[in-house]
Design a protein around this motif. Structure first.
Motif, PDB file in Angstrom:
ATOM      1  N   SER A   1      24.617 -86.255 -22.877  1.00  0.00           N
ATOM      2  CA  SER A   1      24.034 -85.688 -24.090  1.00  0.00           C
ATOM      3  C   SER A   1      25.019 -85.835 -25.240  1.00  0.00           C
ATOM      4  O   SER A   1      26.196 -86.133 -25.046  1.00  0.00           O
TER       5      SER A   1
ATOM      6  N   ILE B   1      21.558 -78.850 -29.060  1.00  0.00           N
ATOM      7  CA  ILE B   1      22.132 -80.195 -28.894  1.00  0.00           C
ATOM      8  C   ILE B   1      22.123 -80.843 -30.270  1.00  0.00           C
ATOM      9  O   ILE B   1      21.076 -80.949 -30.913  1.00  0.00           O
TER      10      ILE B   1
ATOM     11  N   TYR C   1      26.626 -79.088 -16.928  1.00  0.00           N
ATOM     12  CA  TYR C   1      27.402 -79.358 -18.125  1.00  0.00           C
ATOM     13  C   TYR C   1      28.837 -78.884 -17.951  1.00  0.00           C
ATOM     14  O   TYR C   1      29.115 -78.021 -17.125  1.00  0.00           O
TER      15      TYR C   1
END
Length: 155
Positions: A52, A133, A13
């Motif tokens: 995501s 998330i 990420y």
């Protein structure tokens, strides 16, 4: 609330570091929002498609000051493009407890508490990181309907 164990490969990420006073929801929201905006701008400028929705990663337990990383899951190749204020890291390979929180962000502590309680009851050891998330856009979804995936890594 359903709490389940999930197993992951390492997940890369990119992120922006952020912090805010622990009990100041408005300051936390403002800092996270700024981080998401900066990280998303970086993605756009570099032709990176996120893997995501926006996410927050917590690498240490909060004290008076909450520190966090606002960002997005990306490929390993795209993570290598991080520069300046945009940094890269990875969520470790392993298991994590998972639940879906439904409701306003200020009530996420209830879901985190339920996960900690579940781990204790099952004799599991939680470790950092913890991550969230944000499935729904808070500008398009009523606070009571917001869905957030919550993960707690296991030792």
């Amino acid at each position: 609330m359903d709490i389940e164990t999930r197993e992951f490969e390492a997940q890369h990420y990119i992120y922006i570091d952020g912090s805010a006073p622990m009990m100041d929801g408005a300051a936390i929201a403002k800092a996270m929002g700024a981080g998401f905006g900066q990280a998303f701008g970086f993605l756009q400028q570099n032709g990176i498609t996120p893997l995501s929705a926006p996410m927050t990663v917590y690498t240490e337990m909060p004290g008076e000051q909450m520190t966090f990383r606002s960002g997005f899951l990306v490929t390993q190749e795209d993570a290598s493009k991080a520069s300046g204020d945009v940094k890269a890291d990875q969520l470790p390979k392993g298991k994590a407890l998972h639940a879906i929180h439904v409701g306003p962000y200020p009530e996420l502590n209830k879901t985190h508490g339920a996960i900690w309680g579940h781990a204790k009851a099952e004799g599991l050891s939680n470790v950092m990181p913890v991550w969230e998330i944000y499935i729904d856009d808070p500008e398009e979804t009523a606070p009571q309907a917001l869905r957030t995936e919550v993960y707690h890594a296991l030792a």
